[in-house]
Design a protein around this motif. Structure first.
Motif, PDB file in Angstrom:
ATOM      1  N   LEU A 146      48.048  29.024   6.935  1.00 14.64           N
ATOM      2  CA  LEU A 146      47.668  29.512   8.261  1.00 14.64           C
ATOM      3  C   LEU A 146      46.958  28.424   9.055  1.00 14.64           C
ATOM      4  O   LEU A 146      47.107  28.333  10.278  1.00 14.64           O
ATOM      5  N   ALA A 147      46.169  27.595   8.375  1.00 13.03           N
ATOM      6  CA  ALA A 147      45.466  26.514   9.071  1.00 13.03           C
ATOM      7  C   ALA A 147      46.446  25.578   9.758  1.00 13.03           C
ATOM      8  O   ALA A 147      46.235  25.151  10.896  1.00 13.03           O
ATOM      9  N   GLU A 148      47.542  25.262   9.092  1.00 14.20           N
ATOM     10  CA  GLU A 148      48.531  24.368   9.692  1.00 14.20           C
ATOM     11  C   GLU A 148      49.222  25.034  10.876  1.00 14.20           C
ATOM     12  O   GLU A 148      49.468  24.389  11.911  1.00 14.20           O
ATOM     13  N   VAL A 149      49.520  26.308  10.752  1.00 11.07           N
ATOM     14  CA  VAL A 149      50.129  27.047  11.873  1.00 11.07           C
ATOM     15  C   VAL A 149      49.209  27.001  13.087  1.00 11.07           C
ATOM     16  O   VAL A 149      49.634  26.716  14.217  1.00 11.07           O
ATOM     17  N   LEU A 150      47.930  27.256  12.881  1.00 15.63           N
ATOM     18  CA  LEU A 150      46.972  27.277  13.981  1.00 15.63           C
ATOM     19  C   LEU A 150      46.769  25.882  14.575  1.00 15.63           C
ATOM     20  O   LEU A 150      46.678  25.720  15.796  1.00 15.63           O
ATOM     21  N   LEU A 194      39.712  17.055  21.935  1.00 16.67           N
ATOM     22  CA  LEU A 194      39.633  18.260  21.120  1.00 16.67           C
ATOM     23  C   LEU A 194      40.913  18.357  20.310  1.00 16.67           C
ATOM     24  O   LEU A 194      42.008  18.358  20.877  1.00 16.67           O
ATOM     25  N   ALA A 195      40.795  18.415  19.015  1.00 16.71           N
ATOM     26  CA  ALA A 195      41.958  18.561  18.150  1.00 16.71           C
ATOM     27  C   ALA A 195      41.517  19.277  16.893  1.00 16.71           C
ATOM     28  O   ALA A 195      40.385  19.119  16.443  1.00 16.71           O
ATOM     29  N   LEU A 196      42.410  20.047  16.320  1.00 17.29           N
ATOM     30  CA  LEU A 196      42.118  20.789  15.099  1.00 17.29           C
ATOM     31  C   LEU A 196      42.549  20.025  13.860  1.00 17.29           C
ATOM     32  O   LEU A 196      42.546  20.577  12.765  1.00 17.29           O
ATOM     33  N   ALA A 210      43.813  34.311  17.700  1.00 17.62           N
ATOM     34  CA  ALA A 210      43.152  33.059  18.057  1.00 17.62           C
ATOM     35  C   ALA A 210      43.481  32.660  19.489  1.00 17.62           C
ATOM     36  O   ALA A 210      44.654  32.497  19.830  1.00 17.62           O
ATOM     37  N   PRO A 211      42.482  32.445  20.324  1.00 18.25           N
ATOM     38  CA  PRO A 211      42.731  31.922  21.669  1.00 18.25           C
ATOM     39  C   PRO A 211      43.024  30.430  21.601  1.00 18.25           C
ATOM     40  O   PRO A 211      42.814  29.788  20.569  1.00 18.25           O
ATOM     41  N   PRO A 212      43.481  29.832  22.690  1.00 18.72           N
ATOM     42  CA  PRO A 212      43.556  28.360  22.720  1.00 18.72           C
ATOM     43  C   PRO A 212      42.184  27.761  22.390  1.00 18.72           C
ATOM     44  O   PRO A 212      41.162  28.210  22.907  1.00 18.72           O
ATOM     45  N   TYR A 213      42.186  26.757  21.527  1.00 25.85           N
ATOM     46  CA  TYR A 213      40.917  26.232  21.023  1.00 25.85           C
ATOM     47  C   TYR A 213      40.036  25.694  22.145  1.00 25.85           C
ATOM     48  O   TYR A 213      38.820  25.900  22.145  1.00 25.85           O
ATOM     49  N   ALA A 214      40.636  24.994  23.108  1.00 37.43           N
ATOM     50  CA  ALA A 214      39.844  24.450  24.214  1.00 37.43           C
ATOM     51  C   ALA A 214      39.161  25.569  24.998  1.00 37.43           C
ATOM     52  O   ALA A 214      38.007  25.424  25.434  1.00 37.43           O
ATOM     53  N   ALA A 222      49.617  24.961  16.780  1.00 36.17           N
ATOM     54  CA  ALA A 222      49.613  25.727  18.030  1.00 36.17           C
ATOM     55  C   ALA A 222      48.403  25.411  18.901  1.00 36.17           C
ATOM     56  O   ALA A 222      48.364  25.820  20.068  1.00 36.17           O
ATOM     57  N   GLY A 223      47.406  24.705  18.347  1.00 33.31           N
ATOM     58  CA  GLY A 223      46.190  24.418  19.108  1.00 33.31           C
ATOM     59  C   GLY A 223      45.363  25.646  19.386  1.00 33.31           C
ATOM     60  O   GLY A 223      44.703  25.738  20.427  1.00 33.31           O
ATOM     61  N   ARG A 224      45.360  26.590  18.446  1.00 33.04           N
ATOM     62  CA  ARG A 224      44.644  27.843  18.642  1.00 33.04           C
ATOM     63  C   ARG A 224      43.679  28.072  17.478  1.00 33.04           C
ATOM     64  O   ARG A 224      44.050  27.921  16.316  1.00 33.04           O
ATOM     65  N   PHE A 225      42.447  28.424  17.784  1.00 28.85           N
ATOM     66  CA  PHE A 225      41.464  28.732  16.743  1.00 28.85           C
ATOM     67  C   PHE A 225      40.207  29.277  17.391  1.00 28.85           C
ATOM     68  O   PHE A 225      39.886  28.949  18.538  1.00 28.85           O
TER      69      PHE A 225
END
Length: 493
Positions: free
Chosen positions: A137-141, A260-262, A476-480, A144-147
């Motif tokens: 799931l971490a890789e999927v998120l 910003l990057a996951l 999860a919303p867009p991380y930014a 997608a840039g979402r967390f």
């Protein structure tokens, strides 16, 4: 029935970097009646743990226990989150791999579905690299840039996603100093002029310029690679790691534009490896330089103006606790920041010290148990880094490595049976280490679950993983967007 020992009355932590200040906070919380003092010696420029802008998820839990709020780290120390580390070129040319965190790396990774779903193995299709299925799931998120850090209480699909934190070292150090002051921890700036032995293999007192003689029941050495307290003791000895870890030189770049990057990255280049650590206040680049690479070629590979350079002499103390002196972090072990393990080791050693916290007098069995487990920690870190240099691509850049015996057994079991032997005090969980080996291009053999996959419906785990991934993405919303809310929360009312 034996009476309890008298607790420690005074503890002196030598070194006022982030390792030393957090150690003082932990010791003061464990010994609220003790006098805990930080000796502010000049910071060793080669202390990579004190320079570190990130660690592993273990640090999040240690911070929480010691009262260092993640909200404060995000808002005041430019904190951000890492879900995965990506590896480029460590296997065959063009290979990519991803290492997530936590024990919930999808079980489908160990079944045939993981290698066949989506068109074949992740890094091979007619000799060409092709996108493969996400393995967690971490890789999927991250893709997608979402967390978002899920709130406590109600069930949330994001709750099983583990993560690491990054921060600005200067801002984080200021947070730690503030917390230490609130606890009543003393700070004594000055230079160490002499060490007075206690006649029992430890230290009776330190002589500090302008401050006189400083006694303590326990001295904690957080002075960096020089190990200024531990190395002064007659029984001090070093275990050389130069055979197993071939890197001898690091170059750090001046921070680049913030991002910003996951994910963070380690790429293998002809000149060595390049680490990219994403930060809100600056992208940090580190080049581990291979042998016989010219300065010009190294700087070209770094791709940014250099800020600092270090020579490495990898190794560890044979016993990090001698007499009444305990060494943490770089004072106990010296190695490159490949995999973000420097500060993680220091924090695990601190946690172990708090677990085995001595009284007055210090019992030899406590010291021996600390040394046993701390040595296991340090050797496991060495082997985790050595796994990078044993990767096929790394052998082309750094040469054929000498593989430590325990790592050799692990790689053999991974290649032949798709499993890993249990290892005590390792920095990574078994699932994480398997993911790391796969990301580095080490070939994984067929384990029992993969063989069982040949006689069962492989679509079931694929459907289940897809459903979990969709639920996580929906939550999860867009991380930014989430980060902006975390930095500037809406006013109450």
């Amino acid at each position: 029935m034996s009476a309890p020992r008298e607790p420690l009355r005074r503890v002196v932590v030598a070194g006022a970097g982030q390792v030393g200040v957090l150690a003082a906070i932990g010791l003061k919380r464990a010994l609220p009646a003790a006098d805990v003092m930080v000796l502010g010696l000049p910071l060793d420029p080669g202390a990579l743990a004190d320079r570190a802008a990130t660690a592993l998820p273990f640090t999040n839990r240690l911070h929480d226990r010691l009262g260092i709020a993640e909200d404060d780290m995000v808002a005041r120390a430019h904190g951000s989150h890492r879900l995965v580390t990506r590896y480029f070129g460590w296997g065959e040319p063009g290979d990519t791999g991803t290492m997530p965190y936590g024990a919930n790396i999808d079980p489908a990774l160990r079944t045939r579905f993981a290698t066949e779903w989506g068109g074949g193995p992740r890094n091979a299709a007619g000799g060409q690299t092709v996108p493969g299925p996400a393995g967690s799931l971490a890789e999927v998120l991250a893709e997608a840039g979402r967390f978002a850090v899920p709130p406590g209480g109600a069930p949330n699909p994001l709750a099983e996603v583990d993560y690491a934190l990054r921060w600005n070292p200067g801002g984080f150090h200021a947070l730690l100093v503030e917390a230490a002051q609130q606890l009543g921890i003393q700070h004594l700036p000055g230079e160490l002029t002499a060490i007075e032995p206690d006649g029992a293999g430890g230290i009776a007192a330190l002589a500090i310029a302008g401050a006189g003689r400083l006694e303590a029941d326990l001295f904690v050495d957080c002075t960096g690679p020089a190990a200024r307290l531990l190395a002064a003791l007659p029984e001090f000895a070093l275990e050389d790691w130069s055979v197993e870890l071939p890197l001898r030189r690091l170059i750090l770049a001046r921070p680049q534009q913030g991002m910003l990057a996951l994910e963070d990255r380690f790429s293998l280049l002809p000149q060595g490896w390049l680490g990219e650590l994403a930060g809100r206040d600056g992208l940090q680049l580190t080049l581990g330089v291979a042998a016989n690479v010219t300065e010009r070629d190294a700087l070209r590979a770094l791709g940014a103006p250099p800020m600092a350079g270090f020579q490495l002499e990898p190794g560890r103390a044979r016993a990090p606790w001698l007499g009444n002196v305990v060494a943490l972090g770089d004072a106990a072990a010296r190695f490159e920041p490949l995999g973000h393990l420097n500060l993680d080791l220091a924090h695990r050693q601190l946690d172990l010290l708090l677990e085995l916290l001595p009284g007055r007098p210090i019992e030899p069995l406590e010291r021996a148990e600390y040394n046993r487990r701390s040595v296991l920690m340090m050797d496991a870190v060495r082997d985790t880094i050595a796994a990078h240099y044993a990767a096929p691509g790394a052998q082309r850049v750094f040469g054929l490595p000498i593989v430590p015996p325990q790592l050799a057994r692990a790689l053999d079991q991974f290649a032949r049976r798709g499993r890993l032997p249990y290892r005590e005090e390792a920095p990574l969980l078994g699932q994480e280490f398997q993911a790391l080996l796969a990301a580095l291009g080490h070939r994984c053999g067929a384990g029992p679950q993969q063989r069982a996959g040949a006689i069962r419906d492989d679509q079931a785990p694929a459907r289940q993983f897809r459903q979990r991934a969709e639920a996580a993405l929906t939550s999860a919303p867009p991380y930014a967007q989430w980060m902006q809310r975390a930095i500037s929360p809406a006013p109450a009312g």
